[in-house]
Write a protein that holds these residues in place. Structure first.
Motif, PDB file in Angstrom:
ATOM      1  N   UNK A 279     -22.065  90.544  21.786  1.00  0.00           N
ATOM      2  CA  UNK A 279     -21.485  89.167  21.328  1.00  0.00           C
ATOM      3  C   UNK A 279     -23.150  88.901  20.983  1.00  0.00           C
ATOM      4  N   UNK A 280     -23.566  88.894  20.944  1.00  0.00           N
ATOM      5  CA  UNK A 280     -25.238  88.667  21.027  1.00  0.00           C
ATOM      6  C   UNK A 280     -25.430  88.343  19.472  1.00  0.00           C
ATOM      7  N   UNK A 281     -25.445  90.641  19.180  1.00  0.00           N
ATOM      8  CA  UNK A 281     -25.363  91.098  18.273  1.00  0.00           C
ATOM      9  C   UNK A 281     -24.223  90.085  16.647  1.00  0.00           C
ATOM     10  N   UNK A 282     -23.459  89.635  17.440  1.00  0.00           N
ATOM     11  CA  UNK A 282     -22.641  88.879  16.236  1.00  0.00           C
ATOM     12  C   UNK A 282     -23.124  87.900  16.155  1.00  0.00           C
ATOM     13  N   UNK A 283     -23.294  87.296  16.726  1.00  0.00           N
ATOM     14  CA  UNK A 283     -23.528  86.109  16.660  1.00  0.00           C
ATOM     15  C   UNK A 283     -24.951  85.460  17.709  1.00  0.00           C
ATOM     16  N   UNK A 284     -25.770  85.626  16.979  1.00  0.00           N
ATOM     17  CA  UNK A 284     -27.866  85.761  17.793  1.00  0.00           C
ATOM     18  C   UNK A 284     -27.363  83.944  18.048  1.00  0.00           C
ATOM     19  N   UNK A 285     -26.936  83.396  19.430  1.00  0.00           N
ATOM     20  CA  UNK A 285     -27.848  82.328  19.702  1.00  0.00           C
ATOM     21  C   UNK A 285     -28.385  82.037  21.158  1.00  0.00           C
ATOM     22  N   UNK A 286     -29.350  81.356  20.543  1.00  0.00           N
ATOM     23  CA  UNK A 286     -30.434  81.249  22.164  1.00  0.00           C
ATOM     24  C   UNK A 286     -31.267  81.780  21.591  1.00  0.00           C
ATOM     25  N   UNK A 287     -31.938  82.236  20.799  1.00  0.00           N
ATOM     26  CA  UNK A 287     -32.383  82.894  20.202  1.00  0.00           C
ATOM     27  C   UNK A 287     -33.648  82.371  19.443  1.00  0.00           C
ATOM     28  N   UNK A 288     -34.652  82.347  19.440  1.00  0.00           N
ATOM     29  CA  UNK A 288     -35.976  81.933  18.161  1.00  0.00           C
ATOM     30  C   UNK A 288     -36.998  82.921  17.464  1.00  0.00           C
ATOM     31  N   UNK A 289     -36.944  83.188  16.656  1.00  0.00           N
ATOM     32  CA  UNK A 289     -38.107  83.968  16.132  1.00  0.00           C
ATOM     33  C   UNK A 289     -39.548  83.197  16.686  1.00  0.00           C
ATOM     34  N   UNK A 290     -40.457  83.984  17.256  1.00  0.00           N
ATOM     35  CA  UNK A 290     -42.032  84.277  16.915  1.00  0.00           C
ATOM     36  C   UNK A 290     -43.053  84.853  16.791  1.00  0.00           C
ATOM     37  N   UNK A 291     -43.533  84.533  15.518  1.00  0.00           N
ATOM     38  CA  UNK A 291     -45.067  85.274  14.657  1.00  0.00           C
ATOM     39  C   UNK A 291     -45.357  85.388  15.179  1.00  0.00           C
ATOM     40  N   UNK A 292     -46.357  84.862  16.313  1.00  0.00           N
ATOM     41  CA  UNK A 292     -46.817  85.686  17.856  1.00  0.00           C
ATOM     42  C   UNK A 292     -46.751  87.373  17.892  1.00  0.00           C
ATOM     43  N   UNK A 293     -45.395  86.952  18.461  1.00  0.00           N
ATOM     44  CA  UNK A 293     -44.791  87.981  18.819  1.00  0.00           C
ATOM     45  C   UNK A 293     -44.257  89.489  18.156  1.00  0.00           C
ATOM     46  N   UNK A 294     -44.198  88.937  16.924  1.00  0.00           N
ATOM     47  CA  UNK A 294     -43.101  89.216  16.025  1.00  0.00           C
ATOM     48  C   UNK A 294     -41.580  90.049  16.514  1.00  0.00           C
ATOM     49  N   UNK A 295     -41.320  88.964  17.170  1.00  0.00           N
ATOM     50  CA  UNK A 295     -39.903  89.108  17.831  1.00  0.00           C
ATOM     51  C   UNK A 295     -39.240  88.176  17.898  1.00  0.00           C
ATOM     52  N   UNK A 296     -37.491  88.424  18.319  1.00  0.00           N
ATOM     53  CA  UNK A 296     -37.202  86.889  18.251  1.00  0.00           C
ATOM     54  C   UNK A 296     -36.748  86.857  20.045  1.00  0.00           C
ATOM     55  N   UNK A 297     -37.080  85.894  20.005  1.00  0.00           N
ATOM     56  CA  UNK A 297     -37.169  85.184  21.829  1.00  0.00           C
ATOM     57  C   UNK A 297     -36.186  84.405  22.373  1.00  0.00           C
ATOM     58  N   UNK A 298     -36.195  84.463  24.049  1.00  0.00           N
ATOM     59  CA  UNK A 298     -34.877  83.881  24.047  1.00  0.00           C
ATOM     60  C   UNK A 298     -35.362  82.681  24.861  1.00  0.00           C
ATOM     61  N   UNK A 299     -34.490  81.132  24.557  1.00  0.00           N
ATOM     62  CA  UNK A 299     -34.360  79.865  23.945  1.00  0.00           C
ATOM     63  C   UNK A 299     -33.782  80.049  25.552  1.00  0.00           C
ATOM     64  N   UNK A 300     -32.015  80.439  24.915  1.00  0.00           N
ATOM     65  CA  UNK A 300     -31.242  79.445  26.257  1.00  0.00           C
ATOM     66  C   UNK A 300     -30.549  80.489  26.544  1.00  0.00           C
ATOM     67  N   UNK A 301     -30.980  80.665  27.561  1.00  0.00           N
ATOM     68  CA  UNK A 301     -29.959  81.669  28.564  1.00  0.00           C
ATOM     69  C   UNK A 301     -28.050  81.351  28.568  1.00  0.00           C
ATOM     70  N   UNK A 302     -28.140  80.826  28.638  1.00  0.00           N
ATOM     71  CA  UNK A 302     -27.038  79.835  28.975  1.00  0.00           C
ATOM     72  C   UNK A 302     -25.753  80.481  27.544  1.00  0.00           C
ATOM     73  N   UNK A 303     -26.456  79.540  26.547  1.00  0.00           N
ATOM     74  CA  UNK A 303     -25.961  80.242  24.954  1.00  0.00           C
ATOM     75  C   UNK A 303     -25.935  80.909  25.240  1.00  0.00           C
ATOM     76  N   UNK A 304     -26.517  82.302  25.240  1.00  0.00           N
ATOM     77  CA  UNK A 304     -26.238  83.862  25.185  1.00  0.00           C
ATOM     78  C   UNK A 304     -25.215  84.180  25.997  1.00  0.00           C
TER      79      UNK A 304
END
Lengths: 380, 518
Positions: free
Chosen positions: B151-176
């Motif tokens: 479901x997260x692949x379809x609707x990627x909620x609760x995460x944000x891109x970080x340029x320092x680590x060059x990846x998506x990072x978790x912001x809100x586990x409950x939202x996922x």
């Protein structure tokens, strides 16, 4: 969050170690039993005895492996990505060998045909012997460094070949790993069987236990005298956001002994391998099989722990671009994910241990020829 | 640059292994509850026939489960082996549900399945029933966590891109976890599994009844399957509708492709029953409409519009243009130009970073982008309409067909005359493959409809692959096809053998075709 980022990074190094050791102890004894199956079971009924010692448990035990894979994905995504894609053919060989286990266990005794059954017996042998061998070879390569690098966007490139993985040192570690798992499985088999099968298993335990200790010693001597080891030559900040390109690393002979020199207390880890291994040999020879199983489990902690402690903080050093090496500080997930996964592990791991123990308690006792005859249609 | 052939082969391998895995999963999900129902009847009534039912259907369940386990490990490996950049880019979010699935669910199922098969003589009746229930709960939790990941692949909620680590990072586990797409998918998928298990038992029981074999055993099995199947298929359809609604909210491209909606219609939009979509001309050559229905399904309202493909593409073109800027700024940040102005500028456009990354399929540097390439990247944001349109309709038609089969079976179970309704029994028998076809179609609609993304709107598929050689892919694909064909032949052989033999295979002395193998 109660733990700061560096502490959680360290905890996750330990937890990955716990999962790998758990895998080796639990799934390992099933694999050891699979490896020994064609040799300690001389006819169909004996082989059914051997298979049914692990019949009710192998499936649950295999989840240690799957969970370890999932946990590495969640906690060390760069390690998961780089190692699994770099060791592509090795991973597929493990995977395809594992294919033989679920079907081998479940399908083998459903048809009464000698060719059918003997084919699956050898399938179970492959499923038992190949994974520990390849994992050992993989560890052997990690200890030497693996040829990979990253581009600016952290896409990984592996520049070695599959055959390059099969170098003499890595094969030696593969032998240590296979011997360790077979030793452990033989002790389990001696505990759960009686008569001839027990006698053969005990003999196998003595052979593979000695082989494990000899191989472990040889690998240790090789590491101490060969051209092994990497060291971080810049300052690394354990609290920093993970970026494997922000440090410098040099190849340095003897560096894998630094941790033992700097913190002599860590020498207890290789000592456990010897202590557990020798104790298990003595105990299994005297027929104290359950204690021997505990002792061989301790030996497993010692052997795997030695690889981990020697390399710490490295997890996957790069031989072609050492500064891109992956360490416990810079190849991990975010602080938040490590925290959540820590709690998930803390809650579920004790539960898993409780119900796994209950399952073993329910199925406890010797598996005998009489049991197989009584359960002709339902036993494996 | 990543070769297109590598991407296509990686996709093919993933699709083949996932769809193959999904031949076994739905049956496991459904059968396990049918076993719980049968064993509960045994514990409550004490009648041995219910124990025999649990053991016989359990035997078939076991044959299926073995391949479910075998093929499941492939998927756990394959993100790392073949989708390394994906694993790095989203492992921070995507890895967690997979690991929790192992800890919370798969351990539970796998530890208790052994006791289910071997614990009959060592556990009390109630203890054994508890084991079966825990196994059922485990399989469902397993599906839940896998679908949270999907479901997260379809609707990627609760995460944000970080340029320092060059990846998506978790912001809100409950939202996922509470992602509405994941929750609707979960109920829709497990219900489809329940219907699959029910159809399996219904069809094979019908065959025994048609042959007049082990009639009491077959009648009891048929009734349980009919009731459970009817409830399940109702749930599939209602939750399928809920999935349609959540997809409409989160993935407009998928909904528009499924429906062949080229233009934005005035609300409430009509539902296109059948059509011949023309991809190049961006229109339907022939179409039969039912007014209002689509608007109501897709928006739960009479006044909200559902955007058509042309409007979606126009908006996506703007996002691609902004995305190019985002990729440029990201390059500057990665090269160390991390002043506040650059960071602020990047923050302002980073929501469209994924759309800029679409161009990496065609160029290495954003300096080489031409308006023509922007058009191509924009066009890429729509999956092809024809396969989406038709697989979706096939799935829905099969769902309604099964509703009728289960409905009639239940009706005649209540009346008590099903055993003599030979036509009904024959239809039930020949309906056996339908839930599998419907499940695979559903999988296709969900995953093909997500293209060109692995993570919708965030990470394009062609960037997600491992940097392997094309030869490696051909080799591994050949290996998978070989192994899986062999395993399928063996599995089908055993399944047919034991289904034909029937409960006599238990060797209890109470049934026809007593076990001869000894």
């Amino acid at each position: 969050m109660i733990f700061d980022y560096p502490t959680l990074k360290l905890i996750w190094w330990l937890l990955v170690g716990v999962l790998l050791v758990g895998f080796a102890i639990m799934d390992g004894h099933d694999m050891g039993v699979g490896t020994l199956l064609p040799f300690v079971g001389k006819n169909d009924e004996e082989r059914r005895v051997v298979i049914n010692t692990v019949g009710p448990h192998w499936d649950g035990n295999q989840v240690w492996f799957i969970t370890a894979g999932g946990a590495i994905f969640a906690a060390w995504p760069l390690v998961y990505a780089t190692a699994f894609s770099g060791f592509y053919w090795a991973m597929l060989a493990v995977l395809w060998a594992l294919f033989f286990r679920p079907v081998g266990f479940d399908y083998r005794s459903k048809i009464n045909n000698p060719t059918w059954r003997s084919t699956w017996d050898w399938g179970l042998f492959i499923g038992g012997a190949v994974p520990p061998l390849i994992f050992g070879v993989a560890f052997g390569n990690l200890l030497q460094g693996v040829p990979f690098h990253f581009d600016d966007n952290l896409a990984s490139y592996y520049t070695g070949s599959f055959w390059g993985l099969l170098n003499p040192f890595a094969l030696l570690v593969g032998v240590v790993s296979t011997a360790m798992i077979t030793f452990h499985g033989a002790i389990y088999l001696a505990h759960r069987t009686e008569g001839e099968i027990q006698r053969r298993s005990t003999r196998a335990a003595l052979i593979f236990g000695v082989l494990m200790l000899a191989g472990f010693t040889a690998a240790g001597v090789w590491i101490a005298n060969g051209n092994f080891g990497y060291a971080i030559s810049s300052v690394i900040d354990p609290a920093a956001l993970p970026n494997p390109l922000s440090k410098t690393v040099v190849q340095q002979s003897g560096a894998w002994l630094d941790n033992y020199r700097n913190t002599p207390a860590t020498m207890i880890v290789p000592a456990l391998a010897y202590l557990g291994g020798l104790l298990a040999l003595v105990l299994v020879a005297r027929g104290r099989t359950l204690s021997a199983f505990v002792a061989s489990s301790i030996a497993i902690i010692g052997v795997i722990g030695t690889a981990g402690v020697s390399m710490f903080p490295f997890v996957m050093p790069s031989s072609t671009l050492p500064s891109a090496s992956l360490t416990v500080w810079d190849s991990v997930s975010s602080h938040r994910t490590l925290g959540i996964m820590f709690w998930a592990t803390l809650i579920f791991m004790p539960l898993i241990i409780v119900y796994t123990s209950w399952a073993y308690k329910v199925m406890a006792g010797k598996v005998t020829l009489a049991y197989i005859r009584e359960n002709e249609h339902s036993a494996y | 640059m990543i070769s297109e052939q590598l991407v296509d082969l990686s996709r093919l391998q993933f699709a083949a292994t996932a769809m193959y895995h999904f031949l076994f999963v739905p049956l496991t999900l459904g059968m396990v509850w049918i076993l719980v129902i049968m064993e509960s009847a045994y514990v409550m009534t004490g009648k041995p026939v219910y124990k025999d039912m649990t053991r016989f259907w359990g035997k078939l369940f076991g044959i299926n489960f073995a391949l479910g386990v075998t093929t499941g490990i492939t998927l756990e490996f394959q993100f790392g082996t073949n989708w390394a950049y994906y694993s790095h880019y989203v492992g921070d979010i995507f890895g967690a549900p997979l690991a929790i699935e192992g800890l919370m669910a798969f351990f539970l199922v796998s530890s208790f399945i052994g006791l289910f098969f071997f614990g009959w003589d060592r556990l009390s009746r109630k203890q054994h029933l508890l084991v079966t229930i825990l196994m059922a709960v485990g399989t469902n939790f397993s599906a839940l966590w896998i679908l949270i990941a999907n479901g997260w692949m379809q609707n990627p909620v609760g995460a944000e891109f970080s340029y320092e680590t060059m990846r998506m990072e978790l912001v809100d586990f409950w939202a996922v976890m509470l992602n509405p797409i994941a929750q609707a998918k979960f109920v829709h998928t497990v219900s489809a599994g329940y219907a699959t298990g029910a159809m399996f038992v219904l069809s094979i029981s019908s065959w025994y009844l048609l042959k007049g074999r082990d009639v009491e055993f077959a009648k009891r099995s048929f009734r349980i399957a009919a009731a459970f199947g009817f409830a399940s298929v109702c749930s599939v359809i209602v939750l399928g509708d809920e999935s349609g609604y959540t997809v409409g909210e989160a993935q407009q491209t998928k909904l528009a492709a499924m429906e062949g909606m080229w233009e934005t219609e005035p609300a409430p939009a009509g539902f296109t029953l059948v059509a011949i979509p023309d991809e190049a001309g961006m229109k339907n050559d022939f179409a039969v409409h039912i007014p209002w229905v689509m608007g109501i399904i897709g928006t739960r309202s009479l006044d909200k519009e559902i955007p058509g493909i042309k409007d979606i593409l126009a908006r996506n073109r703007e996002r691609v243009v902004t995305g190019i800027e985002a990729v440029r700024l990201l390059d500057q940040l990665r090269k160390g130009q991390t002043d506040d102005a650059t960071k602020a500028a990047f923050e302002a456009v980073k929501a469209d970073l994924g759309f800029g990354l679409l161009l990496k399929k065609y160029v290495v540097s954003m300096d080489d982008v031409t308006p023509e390439l922007i058009d191509r990247a924009t066009r890429d944001t729509m999956p092809r309409v024809t396969p989406m349109f038709w697989t979706f309709r096939l799935m829905v038609a099969l769902g309604f067909f099964m509703l009728v089969v289960f409905g009639l079976s239940l009706w005649h179970s209540v009346k008590g005359d099903f055993a003599s309704r030979r036509l009904l029994l024959r239809v039930a028998l020949w309906s056996l493959p339908m839930p599998w076809i419907a499940s695979e179609m559903g999988w296709f609609v969900a995953e093909y409809g997500r293209q060109p993304w692995t993570i919708y709107g965030v990470l394009p598929t062609h960037l997600s692959v491992s940097t392997l050689t094309v030869e490696s892919l051909y080799g591994s694909l050949a290996g998978f096809v070989g192994f899986y064909t062999l395993l399928l032949v063996v599995e089908m052989y055993l399944m047919v053998k034991f289904a034909r033999q029937g409960p006599g295979s238990l060797g209890t002395g109470r049934y026809m075709n007593e076990a001869v193998h000894a």
